[in-house]
Motif scaffolding. Structure first.
Motif, PDB file in Angstrom:
ATOM      1  N   VAL A   1     -13.051   1.349   0.225  1.00 19.40           N
ATOM      2  CA  VAL A   1     -12.539   2.310   1.325  1.00 19.40           C
ATOM      3  C   VAL A   1     -11.936   1.691   2.482  1.00 19.40           C
ATOM      4  O   VAL A   1     -10.893   1.975   3.047  1.00 19.40           O
ATOM      5  CB  VAL A   1     -13.679   2.962   1.895  1.00 19.40           C
ATOM      6  CG1 VAL A   1     -13.127   3.994   3.074  1.00 19.40           C
ATOM      7  CG2 VAL A   1     -14.470   4.093   1.002  1.00 19.40           C
TER       8      VAL A   1
ATOM      9  N   GLN B   1      -2.826  11.796   0.038  1.00 21.35           N
ATOM     10  CA  GLN B   1      -3.760  11.346  -1.041  1.00 21.35           C
ATOM     11  C   GLN B   1      -3.219   9.697  -1.270  1.00 21.35           C
ATOM     12  O   GLN B   1      -2.765   9.462  -2.367  1.00 21.35           O
ATOM     13  CB  GLN B   1      -3.914  12.242  -2.327  1.00 21.35           C
ATOM     14  CG  GLN B   1      -4.583  13.507  -2.110  1.00 21.35           C
ATOM     15  CD  GLN B   1      -4.813  14.238  -3.250  1.00 21.35           C
ATOM     16  OE1 GLN B   1      -4.574  13.997  -4.526  1.00 21.35           O
ATOM     17  NE2 GLN B   1      -5.499  15.336  -3.097  1.00 21.35           N
TER      18      GLN B   1
ATOM     19  N   ALA C   1     -12.915   9.242  -0.200  1.00 13.60           N
ATOM     20  CA  ALA C   1     -12.228   8.270  -1.203  1.00 13.60           C
ATOM     21  C   ALA C   1     -12.586   8.694  -2.747  1.00 13.60           C
ATOM     22  O   ALA C   1     -13.891   8.685  -2.819  1.00 13.60           O
ATOM     23  CB  ALA C   1     -12.258   6.794  -0.869  1.00 13.60           C
TER      24      ALA C   1
ATOM     25  N   LEU D   1      -8.339   0.858   1.302  1.00  8.97           N
ATOM     26  CA  LEU D   1      -7.564   2.069   1.479  1.00  8.97           C
ATOM     27  C   LEU D   1      -6.972   2.162   2.729  1.00  8.97           C
ATOM     28  O   LEU D   1      -5.850   2.427   3.022  1.00  8.97           O
ATOM     29  CB  LEU D   1      -8.327   3.158   0.597  1.00  8.97           C
ATOM     30  CG  LEU D   1      -8.406   3.242  -0.784  1.00  8.97           C
ATOM     31  CD1 LEU D   1      -9.341   4.128  -1.280  1.00  8.97           C
ATOM     32  CD2 LEU D   1      -7.021   3.454  -1.403  1.00  8.97           C
TER      33      LEU D   1
ATOM     34  N   TYR E   1      -8.215   6.603  -4.224  1.00  9.09           N
ATOM     35  CA  TYR E   1      -7.265   7.271  -3.200  1.00  9.09           C
ATOM     36  C   TYR E   1      -8.247   7.988  -1.979  1.00  9.09           C
ATOM     37  O   TYR E   1      -9.163   8.423  -2.333  1.00  9.09           O
ATOM     38  CB  TYR E   1      -6.253   8.153  -3.953  1.00  9.09           C
ATOM     39  CG  TYR E   1      -6.790   9.149  -4.895  1.00  9.09           C
ATOM     40  CD1 TYR E   1      -6.841  10.463  -4.158  1.00  9.09           C
ATOM     41  CD2 TYR E   1      -7.201   8.991  -5.970  1.00  9.09           C
ATOM     42  CE1 TYR E   1      -7.542  11.734  -4.801  1.00  9.09           C
ATOM     43  CE2 TYR E   1      -7.817  10.138  -6.635  1.00  9.09           C
ATOM     44  CZ  TYR E   1      -8.024  11.319  -6.169  1.00  9.09           C
ATOM     45  OH  TYR E   1      -8.538  12.483  -6.748  1.00  9.09           O
ATOM     46  N   LEU E   2      -7.394   8.102  -0.891  1.00 10.99           N
ATOM     47  CA  LEU E   2      -8.026   9.021  -0.016  1.00 10.99           C
ATOM     48  C   LEU E   2      -7.767  10.498  -0.133  1.00 10.99           C
ATOM     49  O   LEU E   2      -6.645  10.970  -0.791  1.00 10.99           O
ATOM     50  CB  LEU E   2      -7.295   8.598   1.457  1.00 10.99           C
ATOM     51  CG  LEU E   2      -7.695   7.160   1.907  1.00 10.99           C
ATOM     52  CD1 LEU E   2      -6.778   6.861   3.259  1.00 10.99           C
ATOM     53  CD2 LEU E   2      -9.088   6.930   2.113  1.00 10.99           C
TER      54      LEU E   2
ATOM     55  N   CYS F   1      -4.747  10.818   4.228  1.00 14.06           N
ATOM     56  CA  CYS F   1      -5.805  11.579   3.449  1.00 14.06           C
ATOM     57  C   CYS F   1      -4.897  12.828   2.809  1.00 14.06           C
ATOM     58  O   CYS F   1      -5.144  13.206   1.750  1.00 14.06           O
ATOM     59  CB  CYS F   1      -6.881  11.886   4.313  1.00 14.06           C
ATOM     60  SG  CYS F   1      -7.568  10.527   4.947  1.00 14.06           S
TER      61      CYS F   1
ATOM     62  N   GLN G   1      -2.973   6.204  -2.181  1.00 12.64           N
ATOM     63  CA  GLN G   1      -3.579   5.568  -3.246  1.00 12.64           C
ATOM     64  C   GLN G   1      -3.419   4.060  -3.167  1.00 12.64           C
ATOM     65  O   GLN G   1      -2.338   3.399  -2.846  1.00 12.64           O
ATOM     66  CB  GLN G   1      -2.820   6.116  -4.567  1.00 12.64           C
ATOM     67  CG  GLN G   1      -3.634   5.469  -5.739  1.00 12.64           C
ATOM     68  CD  GLN G   1      -2.855   6.258  -7.082  1.00 12.64           C
ATOM     69  OE1 GLN G   1      -2.388   7.259  -7.043  1.00 12.64           O
ATOM     70  NE2 GLN G   1      -2.899   5.433  -8.314  1.00 12.64           N
TER      71      GLN G   1
END
Length: 135
Positions: free
Chosen positions: A8, A90, A132, A11, A97-98, A87, A92
């Protein structure tokens, strides 16, 4: 084999590096932070949850710092939008991915803690919940 939780911190930091221009992005306060302003420090903090499918609901502490109070406040507010958009889109990375964003607290000015606030350092802090998912 069960999925491994995505990184996380990586990301979030990568999403900030992609969406925020002109700011240094780190997962921890660098020792030479005075040379790196404006600065955004984003990292996972205790809390949140995960499940056997590798879905991680993480609390993310985001601090924005600058030499001017208005600049630090704006950076914190723009960082919020960048993370929420990452987010929504998404964002990646190599292992995940968020996928969801939620405000928990902030952004609000903090004048305590390290590094010490002063006439040339202003910090704003916020906490967000992000989800995530593994690839």
């Amino acid at each position: 084999m069960r999925p491994v939780l995505p990184d996380v911190d990586a990301l979030v930091v990568d999403a900030f590096r992609d969406g925020l221009s002109g700011a240094t992005i780190r997962v921890a306060w660098p020792e030479d932070w005075t040379d790196r302003l404006p600065l955004v420090v984003a990292r996972r903090v205790p809390g949140g949850s995960s499940n056997p499918l590798g879905i991680d609901v993480a609390l993310i502490d985001v601090q924005a710092a600058a030499t001017d109070r208005r600049e630090a406040s704006r950076l914190a507010r723009v960082a919020r939008v960048v993370l929420a958009d990452a987010c929504l889109k998404q964002w990646q990375g190599p292992d995940g991915y968020l996928s969801r964003f939620e405000d928990v607290t902030g952004p609000a000015e903090i004048r305590t803690g390290e590094p010490t606030a002063g006439p040339d350092l202003f910090r704003f802090q916020a906490t967000y919940r992000v989800t995530a998912r593994p690839i």
